[in-house]
Write a protein that holds these residues in place. Structure first.
Motif, PDB file in Angstrom:
ATOM      1  N   GLN A   1      48.528 -43.803  14.859  1.00  0.00           N
ATOM      2  CA  GLN A   1      47.572 -42.554  15.470  1.00  0.00           C
ATOM      3  C   GLN A   1      46.339 -42.820  14.765  1.00  0.00           C
ATOM      4  O   GLN A   1      46.100 -43.197  13.644  1.00  0.00           O
ATOM      5  CB  GLN A   1      48.303 -41.359  14.701  1.00  0.00           C
ATOM      6  CG  GLN A   1      47.424 -40.141  15.141  1.00  0.00           C
ATOM      7  CD  GLN A   1      48.282 -38.919  14.992  1.00  0.00           C
ATOM      8  OE1 GLN A   1      48.988 -38.711  13.813  1.00  0.00           O
ATOM      9  NE2 GLN A   1      47.740 -37.765  15.363  1.00  0.00           N
ATOM     10  N   ALA A   2      45.407 -43.257  15.631  1.00  0.00           N
ATOM     11  CA  ALA A   2      43.825 -43.419  15.611  1.00  0.00           C
ATOM     12  C   ALA A   2      43.132 -41.906  15.191  1.00  0.00           C
ATOM     13  O   ALA A   2      43.698 -40.984  15.930  1.00  0.00           O
ATOM     14  CB  ALA A   2      43.370 -43.998  16.613  1.00  0.00           C
ATOM     15  N   PRO A   3      42.089 -41.758  14.564  1.00  0.00           N
ATOM     16  CA  PRO A   3      41.549 -40.529  14.344  1.00  0.00           C
ATOM     17  C   PRO A   3      41.054 -39.987  15.801  1.00  0.00           C
ATOM     18  O   PRO A   3      40.555 -40.542  16.736  1.00  0.00           O
ATOM     19  CB  PRO A   3      40.332 -40.920  13.754  1.00  0.00           C
ATOM     20  CG  PRO A   3      40.487 -42.311  13.034  1.00  0.00           C
ATOM     21  CD  PRO A   3      41.418 -43.005  13.776  1.00  0.00           C
ATOM     22  N   GLY A   4      41.210 -38.576  15.811  1.00  0.00           N
ATOM     23  CA  GLY A   4      41.176 -37.815  17.113  1.00  0.00           C
ATOM     24  C   GLY A   4      42.056 -38.118  18.231  1.00  0.00           C
ATOM     25  O   GLY A   4      41.871 -37.462  19.256  1.00  0.00           O
ATOM     26  N   LYS A   5      43.124 -39.078  17.945  1.00  0.00           N
ATOM     27  CA  LYS A   5      44.014 -39.046  19.111  1.00  0.00           C
ATOM     28  C   LYS A   5      45.439 -38.940  18.809  1.00  0.00           C
ATOM     29  O   LYS A   5      45.889 -38.773  17.631  1.00  0.00           O
ATOM     30  CB  LYS A   5      43.895 -40.849  19.583  1.00  0.00           C
ATOM     31  CG  LYS A   5      42.630 -41.172  20.059  1.00  0.00           C
ATOM     32  CD  LYS A   5      42.370 -42.697  20.352  1.00  0.00           C
ATOM     33  CE  LYS A   5      41.365 -43.171  20.727  1.00  0.00           C
ATOM     34  NZ  LYS A   5      41.467 -44.767  21.505  1.00  0.00           N
TER      35      LYS A   5
ATOM     36  N   ARG B   1      49.505 -39.557  18.517  1.00  0.00           N
ATOM     37  CA  ARG B   1      50.330 -40.751  17.870  1.00  0.00           C
ATOM     38  C   ARG B   1      50.951 -41.178  19.358  1.00  0.00           C
ATOM     39  O   ARG B   1      51.358 -40.627  19.922  1.00  0.00           O
ATOM     40  CB  ARG B   1      51.526 -39.873  17.084  1.00  0.00           C
ATOM     41  CG  ARG B   1      52.373 -41.093  16.151  1.00  0.00           C
ATOM     42  CD  ARG B   1      53.143 -40.342  15.299  1.00  0.00           C
ATOM     43  NE  ARG B   1      52.423 -39.798  14.349  1.00  0.00           N
ATOM     44  CZ  ARG B   1      52.985 -39.290  13.193  1.00  0.00           C
ATOM     45  NH1 ARG B   1      54.340 -39.401  12.917  1.00  0.00           N
ATOM     46  NH2 ARG B   1      52.390 -38.749  12.450  1.00  0.00           N
TER      47      ARG B   1
ATOM     48  N   THR C   1      42.968 -50.525  15.164  1.00  0.00           N
ATOM     49  CA  THR C   1      42.777 -49.408  13.807  1.00  0.00           C
ATOM     50  C   THR C   1      43.286 -48.161  14.147  1.00  0.00           C
ATOM     51  O   THR C   1      43.127 -47.379  14.951  1.00  0.00           O
ATOM     52  CB  THR C   1      40.978 -49.410  13.622  1.00  0.00           C
ATOM     53  OG1 THR C   1      40.479 -50.630  13.405  1.00  0.00           O
ATOM     54  CG2 THR C   1      40.975 -48.420  12.569  1.00  0.00           C
ATOM     55  N   ALA C   2      44.448 -47.825  12.981  1.00  0.00           N
ATOM     56  CA  ALA C   2      45.100 -46.655  13.144  1.00  0.00           C
ATOM     57  C   ALA C   2      45.892 -46.561  11.788  1.00  0.00           C
ATOM     58  O   ALA C   2      46.121 -47.311  11.196  1.00  0.00           O
ATOM     59  CB  ALA C   2      45.889 -46.539  14.344  1.00  0.00           C
ATOM     60  N   VAL C   3      46.431 -45.342  11.523  1.00  0.00           N
ATOM     61  CA  VAL C   3      47.645 -44.966  10.549  1.00  0.00           C
ATOM     62  C   VAL C   3      48.855 -45.589  11.314  1.00  0.00           C
ATOM     63  O   VAL C   3      49.239 -45.049  12.457  1.00  0.00           O
ATOM     64  CB  VAL C   3      47.837 -43.802  10.034  1.00  0.00           C
ATOM     65  CG1 VAL C   3      48.904 -43.685   9.254  1.00  0.00           C
ATOM     66  CG2 VAL C   3      46.288 -43.550   9.138  1.00  0.00           C
TER      67      VAL C   3
ATOM     68  N   GLN D   1      47.422 -47.584   6.616  1.00  0.00           N
ATOM     69  CA  GLN D   1      46.309 -47.884   7.023  1.00  0.00           C
ATOM     70  C   GLN D   1      45.895 -48.974   7.672  1.00  0.00           C
ATOM     71  O   GLN D   1      46.223 -49.874   6.829  1.00  0.00           O
ATOM     72  CB  GLN D   1      45.312 -47.059   6.426  1.00  0.00           C
ATOM     73  CG  GLN D   1      43.670 -47.442   7.192  1.00  0.00           C
ATOM     74  CD  GLN D   1      43.645 -46.344   8.380  1.00  0.00           C
ATOM     75  OE1 GLN D   1      43.825 -45.181   8.254  1.00  0.00           O
ATOM     76  NE2 GLN D   1      42.864 -46.928   9.278  1.00  0.00           N
TER      77      GLN D   1
ATOM     78  N   THR E   1      42.756 -51.136   9.277  1.00  0.00           N
ATOM     79  CA  THR E   1      41.649 -51.183   9.685  1.00  0.00           C
ATOM     80  C   THR E   1      41.139 -52.463  10.196  1.00  0.00           C
ATOM     81  O   THR E   1      41.059 -53.522   9.359  1.00  0.00           O
ATOM     82  CB  THR E   1      40.429 -50.610   8.602  1.00  0.00           C
ATOM     83  OG1 THR E   1      41.012 -49.198   8.263  1.00  0.00           O
ATOM     84  CG2 THR E   1      39.238 -50.525   8.988  1.00  0.00           C
TER      85      THR E   1
END
Length: 124
Positions: free
Chosen positions: A39-43, A45, A91-93, A119, A121
């Motif tokens: 899951q990337a920021p603002g997106k 999963r 880049t994502a968790v 995380q 990156t």
């Protein structure tokens, strides 16, 4: 029930490699189909890769085919994700998950157990 703990995330430059691990405790991991999501920021999963209980079957999202490899060591109760040729868009968790199911599972709702995430990156 099973508890999942991811490790191996970090920061690196594009083109590099990382290996994520997911250690399971509780019920033996061989009872579960397993997968990796991110899951990337603002997106939302999204599915990355899945593996069957025995490890004999695997399935990958198109965007990681040829770069990522999912594997498992049931004797060590551990799931892995080898990530090569990493890109900034990776880049994502990253989360590992376990499903009480047969085969490879690609949809999040079918996974009953989730780790806390690690995380990754990737810089250009």
């Amino acid at each position: 029930q099973v508890q999942l703990v991811e490790s191996g995330g970090g920061s690196l430059q594009a083109g590099g490699s990382l290996r994520l691990s997911c250690a399971a405790s509780g019920r033996t991991v061989s009872s579960y189909a397993m997968g990796w999501f991110r899951q990337a920021p603002g997106k939302e999963r999204e599915f990355v890769a899945a593996i069957s209980r025995s490890g004999g079957s695997t399935f990958y999202a198109d965007f990681v085919k040829g770069r990522f490899t999912i594997s498992r060591d049931n004797a060590k109760n551990t799931l892995y994700l080898q990530m090569n040729s990493l890109k900034p868009e990776d880049t994502a968790v990253y989360y590992c998950a376990a499903a009480n199911a047969i085969g490879v599972i690609t949809t999040p709702p079918r996974y009953a157990y989730w780790g806390q995430g690690t995380q990754v990156t990737v810089s250009s």
